[in-house]
Structure formats: structure tokens, C-alpha cells
Design an enzyme around this catalytic site. Structure first.
Site, short mmCIF file in Angstrom:
data_model
loop_
_atom_site.label_atom_id
_atom_site.label_comp_id
_atom_site.label_asym_id
_atom_site.label_seq_id
_atom_site.Cartn_x
_atom_site.Cartn_y
_atom_site.Cartn_z
N PHE A 1 0.84 -1.20 0.00
CA PHE A 1 0.00 0.00 0.00
C PHE A 1 0.88 1.26 0.00
O PHE A 1 0.81 2.07 -0.94
CB PHE A 1 -0.94 -0.07 1.22
CG PHE A 1 -1.49 1.24 1.67
CD1 PHE A 1 -2.16 2.08 0.78
CD2 PHE A 1 -1.36 1.65 3.00
CE1 PHE A 1 -2.67 3.30 1.20
CE2 PHE A 1 -1.87 2.87 3.42
CZ PHE A 1 -2.52 3.69 2.53
N THR B 1 10.97 -11.19 9.51
CA THR B 1 10.98 -10.16 8.48
C THR B 1 11.54 -8.85 9.04
O THR B 1 12.39 -8.21 8.42
CB THR B 1 9.56 -9.95 7.90
OG1 THR B 1 9.18 -11.16 7.26
CG2 THR B 1 9.50 -8.80 6.92
N TYR C 1 4.89 -8.21 15.94
CA TYR C 1 5.06 -7.00 15.14
C TYR C 1 5.72 -5.90 15.96
O TYR C 1 6.75 -5.34 15.56
CB TYR C 1 3.67 -6.55 14.66
CG TYR C 1 3.66 -5.31 13.79
CD1 TYR C 1 4.12 -5.33 12.48
CD2 TYR C 1 3.14 -4.10 14.28
CE1 TYR C 1 4.07 -4.20 11.68
CE2 TYR C 1 3.08 -2.97 13.48
CZ TYR C 1 3.55 -3.02 12.18
OH TYR C 1 3.50 -1.89 11.39
N LYS D 1 25.77 -0.71 4.53
CA LYS D 1 27.16 -0.59 5.00
C LYS D 1 28.12 -0.85 3.85
O LYS D 1 29.09 -0.12 3.65
CB LYS D 1 27.37 -1.61 6.13
CG LYS D 1 28.72 -1.58 6.77
CD LYS D 1 28.73 -2.46 8.02
CE LYS D 1 30.14 -2.79 8.42
NZ LYS D 1 30.42 -4.23 8.34
N ARG D 2 27.82 -1.89 3.06
CA ARG D 2 28.70 -2.25 1.94
C ARG D 2 28.70 -1.17 0.85
O ARG D 2 29.74 -0.84 0.28
CB ARG D 2 28.24 -3.59 1.34
CG ARG D 2 29.04 -4.08 0.15
CD ARG D 2 28.63 -5.48 -0.26
NE ARG D 2 27.20 -5.63 -0.48
CZ ARG D 2 26.57 -5.28 -1.61
NH1 ARG D 2 27.24 -4.77 -2.61
NH2 ARG D 2 25.27 -5.44 -1.72
N ASP E 1 12.32 -12.41 -0.88
CA ASP E 1 11.92 -12.37 0.52
C ASP E 1 13.08 -11.77 1.32
O ASP E 1 14.20 -12.31 1.30
CB ASP E 1 11.60 -13.79 0.99
CG ASP E 1 10.90 -13.78 2.33
OD1 ASP E 1 11.42 -13.13 3.26
OD2 ASP E 1 9.85 -14.42 2.44
N GLY F 1 23.27 -4.39 6.19
CA GLY F 1 24.50 -4.95 5.62
C GLY F 1 24.73 -4.38 4.23
O GLY F 1 25.86 -3.98 3.88
N ASP G 1 9.81 -7.20 -3.34
CA ASP G 1 8.63 -7.64 -2.59
C ASP G 1 8.43 -9.13 -2.75
O ASP G 1 8.76 -9.68 -3.81
CB ASP G 1 7.38 -6.87 -3.08
CG ASP G 1 6.34 -6.71 -1.99
OD1 ASP G 1 5.81 -7.74 -1.53
OD2 ASP G 1 6.06 -5.57 -1.60
N LEU H 1 10.50 -0.97 3.91
CA LEU H 1 9.07 -1.05 4.26
C LEU H 1 8.57 -2.48 4.33
O LEU H 1 7.39 -2.71 4.65
CB LEU H 1 8.23 -0.29 3.21
CG LEU H 1 8.00 1.21 3.44
CD1 LEU H 1 9.30 1.99 3.49
CD2 LEU H 1 7.09 1.78 2.36
#
Ligand code: NAD
Ligand code: UDP
Length: 325
Positions: free
Chosen positions: A15, A94, A147, A107-108, A60, A104, A35, A75
């Protein structure tokens, strides 16, 4: 002219993510939308797929990924209670593993990364309205904890990457946001009430409807998070509350929805879910000061636009509600 950037939006088909992608693509940036479509569908970004500066990756975020970008908006996370409670262990993974993976990468690449945190970090708040300094009252063992605690842990991971590695991070705490392209079966209050009103179903008020929420229209929200990403102030990483301070009871929202849709639906009362916060309103002093931002769209206006969008969609094109257990 502002700089063209390579920008990753995780959860970019959702959304809020799909609107953010749209804004960034229109501004000329090279946008990668990542996504796994757990709570969204490809149709949310279908209108962007043909554009040369938009790319869609099915991935994922609990798994590592290797990309080169200048900015990351993180998000990816189911946001509606029915969605995040569907598989609470996955929700926690997640938030936490997603945070490690985007940090990570940041940072890279030396990228700046913004975390979409939430007002849920305040739990069922004893302080009202909620300023960023309030530490919250979350039940670590309740059904919302996967959550709330996942997002709280993500804030900790973000701030530690900043302190330990100098990662360029930003954090916003988003309060209830609504608008077109909400999933009609996500179970959130605005989408439920509008869908119920338009189909003539009963409008389901949980509890006695005296609990409050503050509803922010999605365009105001997207503007604020872009401002936070672009804000240049050494050492200032947030978190910043983003929301609309207009506060309504759930019963008032139901009545307004009936009025604006002209619906004949009845109000029915159901049990209040466990740990449902009794009141919620953002203190947005910090967002005003630092970002020069405040919401511009009052609830009635935003609801009308959202109702028009719901009138135009075919509900059979959306997957059935995710069971909430
Ligand atoms: P949404 O469910 O529409 O969007 C979340 C997106 O993340 C979906 O497209 C989903 O498929 C994707 N996703 C979920 N798990 C994933 C994973 N493991 N890997 C990759 N993608 C994954 O919800 P939204 O309202 O657009 O919320 C976006 C973000 O804003 C979330 O992080 C949410 O916690 C935060 N937020 C939203 C609100 C609100 O009121 N809308 C309030 C507070 C915080
Ligand atoms: N709610 C309701 N009826 C519904 C869906 C939600 O009364 O059909 C209530 C819910 O109990 C909560 C508020 O509306 O008090 C907001 O719920 P939502 O799931 O949208 O978000 P929350 O802010 O609780 O995460």
C-alpha cells in the site's frame, strides 16, 4: 536539479510502498521495488512495469540479497494485525533479519537507509499524545508482540549499526495511514468499514468503539518519509513520529463512513481483540521542527478519495481475507 539516485524500496508493492515507488519514479530516480507479495499484489505496481527507471524483484527480505544502491527505504513487513498475526514467527524474522540484510547492504554500498517503524512501538500507551521520548508499554507475550517487538528490535539494530559502523540511517514511526490501494481484505479498520459500507454488510466495531486512532492520508505520509530521507543534519537519525494528530473514536469513524458512502449498513459490536491500544495520537512537534512537515489532508477529504477508489475496484480480484488466529 536534484540528483538522480538508485533507490531500493523493500515492500515496494504494498500500500505505502507502491505510492512511494510512484513518487520516486516520477522524480526520475532509478527505482528497484523488492517484494515477496505476501500482503500485496503485482497489480499495485503494474502501471510502473514498462518504465525504464523501474525494476521489480520478487524476493523475501529474510534472505540476503546483493544490490548496489544509494538509498534504501525498508518497508517490507506485514502491517495489518490480521496479516502480521497470520505467521507471527515469520513477522519477527521479516523485521529483524530484514533489518540486518538492508543494513548490511547499506554498510557495503555506503547507502542511506530509512526504517519504516511504527506507533506500535508505544504499545497500549499510558502517555497521550505520544512523543518520541515515550518508551512505550508493549506486552512482550501478546498477539501483537511479533510486530511490535520486531519493529522495536529493528530500531535497536538500526541505531547500533549507526553507532558501531557509522551507517547512515533514518527512522520514522508511522501512525495509522490509509488511502487508495489499501488491501480491501487486510482487516484494518478503514478498509473494513469502507468495504462493509459499500457492500451493505454490517459494520464491525470491536469493543464499544470508544478507542481512538489518528488517521493520516497516504500522500501526506509519503511526503514526510521522503523529507526524512533527504534531511541533512549531522547526527540526526530520528526516530520521528509521522501521522495526523486529528484523533477520532472508532465509532466516529464508522458513522463518518456511513455518512460519506450513504450506506444502509448497521453498526454491530464484536469482542475487542487482546492488547488493542485504547488511544493513539502522535505528537508531531519534532516532524514540524526538523522536516517542516505537517499533514494537509483532513480525514473527511481523504476518506472521500479512498471511498471513490474502493467503488472502482472489483473485490473478486483480491485474495480472500487472511485468517487471523
Ligand atoms: P502492506 O502490507 O501493504 O505492505 C508491506 C509490503 O511488504 C507488502 O507488499 C508485502 O508483500 C511486503 N512484505 C512482507 N513481508 C515481506 C518479506 N519477508 N520480504 C519482502 N517483502 C515483504 O503495508 P503498508 O501499510 O504499506 O506498510 C508498509 C510499511 O509501513 C510496513 O513496514 C509497516 O510496518 C509500516 N507501517 C505502516 C502503517 C500504516 O498505517 N499503513 C503504520 C505503521 C507502520
Ligand atoms: N477495528 C474495528 N473494526 C474492524 C477493524 C478494526 O473496530 O473491523 C478497530 C480495532 O480494534 C482497533 C482500531 O479499529 O481498535 C484500529 O484497528 P486497525 O486494525 O486498523 O489498526 P491498529 O491501529 O489496531 O493496528
Amino acid at each position: 536539479m536534484s540528483m538522480i539516485r538508485r533507490i531500493l524500496v523493500t515492500g515496494g508493492a504494498g500500500f505505502l510502498g507502491s505510492h512511494l515507488c510512484e513518487r520516486l519514479v516520477k522524480a526520475g530516480h532509478d527505482v528497484i521495488c523488492l517484494d515477496n507479495f505476501f500482503t500485496s499484489q503485482k497489480t499495485n505496481v503494474q502501471h510502473l512495469l514498462h518504465l525504464p527507471n523501474f525494476e521489480l524483484i520478487r524476493h523475501d527480505i529474510t534472505q540476503p540479497c546483493w544490490l548496489e544502491v544509494d538509498q534504501i527505504y525498508n518497508l517490507a513487513c506485514p502491517a495489518a494485525p490480521g496479516h502480521y498475526q497470520h505467521n507471527p514467527i515469520k513477522t519477527m524474522k521479516t523485521s529483524v533479519m530484514g533489518a540486518f540484510h538492508v543494513l548490511g547492504m547499506a554498510k557495503r554500498c555506503g547507502a542511506r537507509v530509512l526504517q519504516a517503524s511504527t506507533s506500535e512501538v508505544y504499545g497500549d500507551p499510558e502517555v497521550h499524545p505520544q512523543p518520541e521520548t515515550y518508551r512505550g508499554a508493549v506486552n512482550t507475550l501478546g498477539p501483537r508482540a511479533c510486530y511490535d517487538e520486531g519493529k522495536r528490535a529493528a530500531e535497536t539494530i538500526f541505531v547500533d549499526y549507526h553507532r558501531m559502523h557509522g551507517a547512515d540511517v533514518r527512522m520514522v514511526r508511522i501512525f495509522n495511514t490509509y488511502g487508495p490501494r489499501m488491501h480491501p481484505y487486510d482487516g484494518r479498520v478503514v478498509s473494513n468499514f469502507i468495504r462493509q459500507a459499500l457492500t451493505g454488510e454490517d459494520i464491525t466495531i470491536f469493543g464499544d468503539g470508544s478507542q481512538t486512532r489518528s488517521f493520516c492520508y497516504r500522500d501526506d505520509l509519503v511526503e514526510a518519509i521522503i523529507r526524512m530521507m533527504e534531511h541533512e543534519e549531522p547526527g540526526f537519525i530520528g526516530p520521528v513520529n509521522i501521522g495526523n494528530p486529528g484523533e477520532f473514536t472508532i465509532k466516529q469513524l464508522a458513522e463518518l463512513t456511513i455518512e460519506l458512502t450513504g450506506s444502509k449498513s448497521r453498526l454491530v459490536y464484536k469482542d475487542l481483540p487482546a492488547d488493542d491500544p485504547k488511544q493513539r495520537r502522535p505528537d508531531i512537534t519534532l516532524a514540524k521542527q526538523k522536516l517542516g512537515w505537517e499533514p494537509t489532508i483532513p480525514l473527511e477529504q481523504g476518506l472521500k478519495t479512498t471511498i471513490d477508489w474502493f467503488r472502482g475496484i472489483d473485490l473478486s480480484h483480491y485474495r480472500a481475507p487472511t485468517p487471523n488466529y
